[in-house]
Design a protein around this motif. Structure first.
Motif, PDB file in Angstrom:
ATOM      1  N   PHE A   3       0.837  -1.207   0.000  1.00 24.74           N
ATOM      2  CA  PHE A   3       0.000   0.000   0.000  1.00 24.74           C
ATOM      3  C   PHE A   3       0.861   1.242   0.000  1.00 24.74           C
ATOM      4  O   PHE A   3       1.952   1.261   0.591  1.00 24.74           O
ATOM      5  CB  PHE A   3      -0.890   0.034   1.248  1.00 24.74           C
ATOM      6  CG  PHE A   3      -1.954  -1.000   1.219  1.00 24.74           C
ATOM      7  CD1 PHE A   3      -3.172  -0.734   0.626  1.00 24.74           C
ATOM      8  CD2 PHE A   3      -1.731  -2.264   1.750  1.00 24.74           C
ATOM      9  CE1 PHE A   3      -4.154  -1.699   0.578  1.00 24.74           C
ATOM     10  CE2 PHE A   3      -2.706  -3.237   1.711  1.00 24.74           C
ATOM     11  CZ  PHE A   3      -3.923  -2.960   1.120  1.00 24.74           C
ATOM     12  N   ALA A   4       0.379   2.264  -0.656  1.00 22.59           N
ATOM     13  CA  ALA A   4       0.999   3.580  -0.530  1.00 22.59           C
ATOM     14  C   ALA A   4      -0.092   4.568  -0.146  1.00 22.59           C
ATOM     15  O   ALA A   4      -1.188   4.556  -0.712  1.00 22.59           O
ATOM     16  CB  ALA A   4       1.631   4.009  -1.856  1.00 22.59           C
ATOM     17  N   ARG A   5       0.219   5.386   0.828  1.00 28.49           N
ATOM     18  CA  ARG A   5      -0.738   6.414   1.225  1.00 28.49           C
ATOM     19  C   ARG A   5      -0.668   7.541   0.211  1.00 28.49           C
ATOM     20  O   ARG A   5       0.402   8.097  -0.050  1.00 28.49           O
ATOM     21  CB  ARG A   5      -0.404   6.908   2.636  1.00 28.49           C
ATOM     22  CG  ARG A   5      -1.332   8.022   3.135  1.00 28.49           C
ATOM     23  CD  ARG A   5      -1.183   8.230   4.629  1.00 28.49           C
ATOM     24  NE  ARG A   5      -1.472   6.998   5.349  1.00 28.49           N
ATOM     25  CZ  ARG A   5      -2.704   6.544   5.595  1.00 28.49           C
ATOM     26  NH1 ARG A   5      -3.744   7.233   5.178  1.00 28.49           N
ATOM     27  NH2 ARG A   5      -2.884   5.420   6.245  1.00 28.49           N
ATOM     28  N   THR A   6      -1.796   7.867  -0.380  1.00 31.80           N
ATOM     29  CA  THR A   6      -1.793   8.918  -1.407  1.00 31.80           C
ATOM     30  C   THR A   6      -2.531  10.163  -0.929  1.00 31.80           C
ATOM     31  O   THR A   6      -2.660  11.130  -1.653  1.00 31.80           O
ATOM     32  CB  THR A   6      -2.470   8.405  -2.698  1.00 31.80           C
ATOM     33  OG1 THR A   6      -3.796   7.991  -2.382  1.00 31.80           O
ATOM     34  CG2 THR A   6      -1.695   7.261  -3.293  1.00 31.80           C
ATOM     35  N   GLY A   7      -3.005  10.130   0.283  1.00 34.11           N
ATOM     36  CA  GLY A   7      -3.699  11.301   0.820  1.00 34.11           C
ATOM     37  C   GLY A   7      -4.247  10.999   2.187  1.00 34.11           C
ATOM     38  O   GLY A   7      -4.402   9.836   2.566  1.00 34.11           O
ATOM     39  N   GLY A   8      -4.500  12.013   2.964  1.00 37.33           N
ATOM     40  CA  GLY A   8      -5.044  11.823   4.299  1.00 37.33           C
ATOM     41  C   GLY A   8      -3.964  11.421   5.277  1.00 37.33           C
ATOM     42  O   GLY A   8      -2.835  11.102   4.898  1.00 37.33           O
ATOM     43  N   ARG A   9      -4.345  11.442   6.544  1.00 42.33           N
ATOM     44  CA  ARG A   9      -3.394  11.081   7.583  1.00 42.33           C
ATOM     45  C   ARG A   9      -3.551   9.631   7.980  1.00 42.33           C
ATOM     46  O   ARG A   9      -4.643   9.079   7.911  1.00 42.33           O
ATOM     47  CB  ARG A   9      -3.662  11.915   8.836  1.00 42.33           C
ATOM     48  CG  ARG A   9      -3.322  13.357   8.697  1.00 42.33           C
ATOM     49  CD  ARG A   9      -3.170  13.939  10.074  1.00 42.33           C
ATOM     50  NE  ARG A   9      -2.838  15.346   9.989  1.00 42.33           N
ATOM     51  CZ  ARG A   9      -2.780  16.132  11.053  1.00 42.33           C
ATOM     52  NH1 ARG A   9      -3.047  15.634  12.248  1.00 42.33           N
ATOM     53  NH2 ARG A   9      -2.464  17.405  10.914  1.00 42.33           N
ATOM     54  N   GLN A  10      -2.472   9.064   8.466  1.00 41.98           N
ATOM     55  CA  GLN A  10      -2.578   7.715   9.007  1.00 41.98           C
ATOM     56  C   GLN A  10      -3.427   7.763  10.276  1.00 41.98           C
ATOM     57  O   GLN A  10      -3.153   8.540  11.191  1.00 41.98           O
ATOM     58  CB  GLN A  10      -1.183   7.196   9.352  1.00 41.98           C
ATOM     59  CG  GLN A  10      -1.205   5.749   9.821  1.00 41.98           C
ATOM     60  CD  GLN A  10       0.150   5.316  10.359  1.00 41.98           C
ATOM     61  OE1 GLN A  10       0.873   6.102  10.956  1.00 41.98           O
ATOM     62  NE2 GLN A  10       0.485   4.054  10.134  1.00 41.98           N
ATOM     63  N   PRO A  11      -4.463   6.956  10.338  1.00 43.47           N
ATOM     64  CA  PRO A  11      -5.282   6.981  11.557  1.00 43.47           C
ATOM     65  C   PRO A  11      -4.550   6.301  12.714  1.00 43.47           C
ATOM     66  O   PRO A  11      -3.691   5.445  12.512  1.00 43.47           O
ATOM     67  CB  PRO A  11      -6.534   6.205  11.162  1.00 43.47           C
ATOM     68  CG  PRO A  11      -6.135   5.363  10.010  1.00 43.47           C
ATOM     69  CD  PRO A  11      -4.963   6.021   9.340  1.00 43.47           C
ATOM     70  N   LEU A  12      -4.971   6.697  13.923  1.00 40.27           N
ATOM     71  CA  LEU A  12      -4.332   6.174  15.117  1.00 40.27           C
ATOM     72  C   LEU A  12      -4.418   4.648  15.179  1.00 40.27           C
ATOM     73  O   LEU A  12      -3.448   3.964  15.483  1.00 40.27           O
ATOM     74  CB  LEU A  12      -5.011   6.801  16.350  1.00 40.27           C
ATOM     75  CG  LEU A  12      -4.474   6.348  17.704  1.00 40.27           C
ATOM     76  CD1 LEU A  12      -2.985   6.647  17.830  1.00 40.27           C
ATOM     77  CD2 LEU A  12      -5.250   7.013  18.841  1.00 40.27           C
ATOM     78  N   GLY A  13      -5.593   4.137  14.862  1.00 42.00           N
ATOM     79  CA  GLY A  13      -5.791   2.690  14.937  1.00 42.00           C
ATOM     80  C   GLY A  13      -4.790   1.948  14.060  1.00 42.00           C
ATOM     81  O   GLY A  13      -4.232   0.925  14.446  1.00 42.00           O
ATOM     82  N   GLU A  14      -4.560   2.502  12.887  1.00 35.62           N
ATOM     83  CA  GLU A  14      -3.617   1.849  11.978  1.00 35.62           C
ATOM     84  C   GLU A  14      -2.198   1.963  12.501  1.00 35.62           C
ATOM     85  O   GLU A  14      -1.414   1.010  12.432  1.00 35.62           O
ATOM     86  CB  GLU A  14      -3.731   2.507  10.607  1.00 35.62           C
ATOM     87  CG  GLU A  14      -2.988   1.778   9.517  1.00 35.62           C
ATOM     88  CD  GLU A  14      -2.942   2.615   8.243  1.00 35.62           C
ATOM     89  OE1 GLU A  14      -4.021   2.951   7.738  1.00 35.62           O
ATOM     90  OE2 GLU A  14      -1.823   2.932   7.790  1.00 35.62           O
ATOM     91  N   ALA A  15      -1.874   3.138  13.068  1.00 36.50           N
ATOM     92  CA  ALA A  15      -0.540   3.304  13.641  1.00 36.50           C
ATOM     93  C   ALA A  15      -0.303   2.271  14.726  1.00 36.50           C
ATOM     94  O   ALA A  15       0.794   1.715  14.867  1.00 36.50           O
ATOM     95  CB  ALA A  15      -0.381   4.716  14.207  1.00 36.50           C
TER      96      ALA A  15
END
Lengths: 359, 359, 359
Positions: free
Chosen positions: B213-225
Motif C-alpha cells: 500500500f501507498a498512502r496517497t492522501g489523508g493522515r494515518q489513523p491512530l488505529g492503523e498506527a
C-alpha cells in the motif's frame, strides 16, 4: 331505477373481463415521477424505485439530473451509495465509475482498454419540483410528453406537494378517488355530504366522473372552506353548484372543483408509482393547487390548516385501501363486487392500458 | 495492460463455471467454531447453530464440553433450555436426560428397559477460547486437525476476539477481505491508500493474494498506527514496504502484515460460519493478533482505540456485504461481473471445496 | 415395567396412524368462543377470527349479538370497522348496510331493487361471558349444545376468565395440559411435585387422564395453597390424596382437582381456537373456577396472588408449546416420539375428530 344509472344509460354493472385487476402491471411506457426535486441535492445521488427496479438518481453540480440502474455492474451494490464526481458516479465499494450514458468509465485497478460493461440508464426529466423517469422503451420516451402538472406553474395558485408510501396496488388508489360515494368514510372530517353523480365520459386512455355535493348535516370544515375560498351557504338553494370532475388519464389522475366556467378553485394532479416488483405497494406523488383568494396572504396564513385537513383525509384513504389490499392478500384474488358503472369503466381502462400479469 | 494482470500472467478474468456461488454450501468436513468459550459457563448449556442445525453445547462442571443435536428426541424442544446434571443434560419439558453419547439415559416416568432413542452428537473441541464442532462425517473428525489460530497462544501478541452475525452468504465475506481494492470504501477511516497487487498463489484448498500500500492522501489513523507499532513516513520512499498477505485456506481466512522477514505485526484468523439452512447468514469468529511493541503496556493502553477503529471498519464491511446479499435476493441469483483474477480464483476455490446446491 | 403402563395394561406406545397431527384442522362442527362478552359493547362491532375466517361480531343496542363474515361484499374491507345502526351494520367505506341475516339491505347510492348479495352469517350464542360461533354447517348448530363452562355459573366458586394468543397448533395445547409429567417444567413455580399416573379412559370423542401428586421437595407455593383452600402437609401420609382429572372432550379440555367425592376444589374449562388459516396459531379461552373457602372474602383478597401464580405457569406453558411449533416449522413436520400411552390416545382422538389436511 337510481339516477346514477340513468345519467349515462348504463343499467348493468359491467363487471368485466379484466381478470384480476390487482395483477395488472402499470404500463412502463409513460413518464413516472420517482422523487421530489428537493430530495436530491447538487453533487448527490439517491436511490429510488419503479416496480422493483432500483434507480440511482444523480444530480451533478452542473448539468441535468440523470438516472442509472442502481446496481454497480461489478457486484450489484447500489450506486446511490457512491459519490458524484463531475458528470459521473463512483461506486462506494471498489470505485468503479459510470457516466451519464451508463458506460463504465473507470475501474481504478484496471487498464482503460479492458473496461467492463456499464449499467442501464433511464430517460430522465425534471419539472415543477418532480423528477421523472421513463421506465419503458427509451426510444419512445421522446415522443411521450410530460403530463400537465395541475397549476404548479400558475402564480394564481398555491400548490402543495405531498406524497407517501401506500401498501396497495395502484388500482385501489384510482378507484378510491373516483368513487365519491366513499365520501361516507370522511364524514368525521367533512360532515355529511351527499354526492350526486352527474355523469361520466370515456375516451381513449381516459375515464371521467362528475359529481356535485349537497351538505346534509354537520358544519363545513375550515379546510374545506379554504379550498373554496369562502363559506358556503348550507341551504338547498346553493347545493350542487360546484362540480367535481375526477379523471383518470392513464396513468395519472386529476380532480378539479369548478363553479360554472370559472377557473377551478382546486386542481389536483396525482399518480401512484408502483414500488415493488409485484406492484402491491405504491408511492404517491400529488400536486394540490388551490386558487388564491383576492385577499393577499390569506391562503398562506391558512395553509397549515389546509395541510392538516388534507392529511387527515389522506390518512383515512390510505388506511382503507391498505385494508382492501390486505383482503386481497388474504383471499388470494379480487372478490370485488363493483356495482357503480363509472368504477367498472375505470377498472376496464386500467386493465386495458396496463400490462397483463402473464405478459 | 495493468500490472495487476502482468504479475501472474493472467490476462483474462476466468469468470468460471462455478454456477451460482451463493448456492454453494460450506463443506461440513471441517472444524467450525460455534461459540466463544466465555459464552458457556460450567454447569450450563447454550444453543448454537451450524447451517440450520441446532446444536446444544454442554459444559459439565467436570470434563470437556460436548455437543448434542439441540432437539429433545421426545418433542423436539431445545435441550439447551434444559439443565446440566453431571455428565448429562435434562430436557426442560418432561425431564428426559441425555448423556455425552447422545443416548437417552432417563425418562423419569418410564422403565429403564424401554428407553427411547437418543439424539445426534457432534465431535467437539475447545481451543484458545473457541468451541469447535465437526458437522461432517464424525469418523473423519479425528484426522482433521484444528486450524492454527493466529497468534492467540503467543505471548508476544495481544489478541482481540470479535465476531457478529452478518446477513450474507459466507462467500461474500471471503471476497470482501481478499479484494483489497475495496480499500476505497474505507477512505473515511483510513485515508486514501492505494493498494498495489503483488501477486497470487493457488494451491490445493488455498488461494493467496499479496498487496502493498501507498498512502496517497489523508493522515494515518491512530488505529492503523497501533497495528504497525509506529507512525509511518508518508513519503514515497517508504511506501510499499509492508506486505499484506490474505489467504483463504478453506474454509478459514487469514490476513497478515509483515515487513521483510520479521514476524507479522498483525495476524488475523477469521471464519464465517453459516447459520441458517440456506446459508444466507453467517456468524463471524475472528482472532486479531497484534504484535506487542517494545514499550510494555503501550498496546494495552491503546487497545480501546484499536477496538473502536476495527469496529468501524467491520461495520462498513458488514453493511456492504449485506447489500450484496440483498441484491442477490432481489435478482434471484449472482450477477457479479468479476474482473480481478485473484477473486476469480477465490470463487473457483470456494465452489470446488464447497458442496453444490443440488448435492 | 413402570406402573404407568401397568395401570391400564397398555405396554406399547401406540404411535399411530395419525399422519402429521399438526396438519389436522379443528372440526368446525362445534361451538367455539371467539370473544369475551366484555370486549363487545352495546352498539359496537369487533372483528375476530376462526381459522382464517374473519368474523364481525355485532352487538346492537337491543337484541342478541350476531356474527357476520367480516368482509363487505362490495370491496372486502372489514365490516367491523363500520357502524352499528339498529339491527344492522353499515360498512365504513361506501356505506353498504347488512342486517342480521347477512343480507345487504342498503347501498346509499343504489336503487333498492338492485341490491347486491350479502355476506355469510354464523350461528352465534352468548353464555357466561363468552361469545360463541358455530363455524360448521349452520343447519347442525341447533342440535349441538354449548359445552358446560366449568363452574362459571356456580356461586360457590369464583371464576377467572383468561386467555391469550399462542403461536402453535391447538393440538400442542391439548398434549401439554394432559401430560402432567411436564410438571417438571414448572418446578420453579411449584416446587418438586412427582406425578403418579392413575389411569386413563377413552370414550367416543373423549380421552381422560387421572393423576395424583406427591411433593418431593420445595415448599407449596401460595398460589397453589389458594387453589386447595388450605396448606397441605408435605409428609408422605397425605400425599396422593387429591386426584387431578384432565379430559379432552373434543374440542374442549377440562382439568379438575378433587378429593374423594367432594366437589372439585378447582375446575378448569379451556379451549384453543385456531386463528390463522393454517391453524398454526390459537387463541385460548379459559375459565378457571376455584371453590370458595368457608371464610368469606378470603378468596377475593387472595385473588391477585392466584392470578399472578397462574400467569407464571401459563407463561411457561406458552413458551414451551411455541418452541414445539418452532421445531415443527424448522423440521417441516412432526417428529415427535411419544411414549406416554394416554398422550398417544389423545393424539389419535384429535386426529379422528379433526379434519385431515387434504380434506
Amino acid at each position: 331505477m337510481n339516477q346514477i344509472f340513468s345519467t349515462d344509460g348504463i343499467s348493468q354493472p359491467d363487471r368485466t373481463h379484466v381478470g384480476d385487476l390487482r395483477r395488472v402491471r402499470a404500463n412502463p411506457g409513460f413518464w413516472y415521477p420517482v422523487a421530489w426535486s428537493r430530495e436530491l441535492k447538487p453533487g448527490k445521488t439517491i436511490g429510488v424505485r419503479y416496480a422493483g427496479q432500483p434507480i440511482a438518481l444523480v444530480r451533478p453540480h452542473e448539468g441535468a439530473v440523470f438516472a442509472l440502474e442502481d446496481r454497480c455492474a461489478h457486484r450489484q451494490v447500489p450506486l446511490s451509495k457512491g459519490q458524484v464526481k463531475g458528470q459521473s458516479v463512483q461506486c462506494c465499494y471498489h470505485g468503479w465509475a459510470y457516466g451519464r450514458s451508463g458506460r463504465c468509465i473507470d475501474v481504478p485497478y484496471l487498464g482503460k482498454g479492458k473496461l467492463p460493461n456499464g449499467v442501464r440508464t433511464y430517460p430522465c426529466r425534471e419539472q415543477d419540483g418532480l423528477i421523472f423517469v421513463f421506465p419503458g422503451d427509451p426510444a419512445r420516451a421522446g415522443d411521450m410528453p410530460l403530463p400537465p402538472l395541475a397549476q404548479a406553474a400558475n402564480p394564481h395558485y398555491k400548490t402543495r406537494r405531498f406524497g407517501r408510501h401506500v401498501k396497495c396496488h395502484y388500482s385501489f388508489m384510482h378507484e378510491n378517488l373516483m368513487d365519491m360515494n366513499h365520501q361516507f368514510m370522511h364524514m368525521k372530517q367533512m360532515g355529511q355530504m351527499k354526492p350526486r353523480f352527474l355523469g361520466q365520459d370515456r375516451g381513449p386512455g381516459m375515464v371521467e366522473a362528475r359529481y356535485s355535493f349537497a351538505r346534509t348535516g354537520g358544519r363545513q370544515p375550515l379546510g374545506e372552506a379554504l379550498v373554496f375560498g369562502q363559506k358556503r351557504d348550507n341551504s338547498a338553494r346553493f347545493a350542487h353548484r360546484d362540480v367535481m370532475t375526477i379523471r383518470t388519464e392513464y396513468p395519472y389522475q386529476t380532480l378539479r372543483i369548478q363553479t360554472g366556467d370559472e377557473p377551478p378553485v382546486m386542481d389536483l394532479w396525482i399518480v401512484y408509482v408502483p414500488q415493488d416488483d409485484a406492484q402491491m405497494t405504491n408511492r404517491v406523488f400529488g400536486l394540490l393547487s388551490i386558487k388564491r383568494p383576492k385577499i393577499p396572504g390569506l391562503l398562506d396564513a391558512a395553509w397549515p390548516f389546509l395541510v392538516a385537513f388534507t392529511e387527515r383525509i389522506f390518512r383515512e384513504d390510505r388506511e382503507i385501501v391498505e385494508l382492501e389490499q390486505a383482503a386481497w392478500d388474504a383471499q388470494g384474488g379480487d372478490h370485488n363486487q363493483e356495482v357503480f358503472p363509472v368504477i367498472c369503466a375505470l377498472r376496464a381502462l386500467l386493465a386495458e392500458c396496463g400490462i397483463p400479469a402473464d405478459a
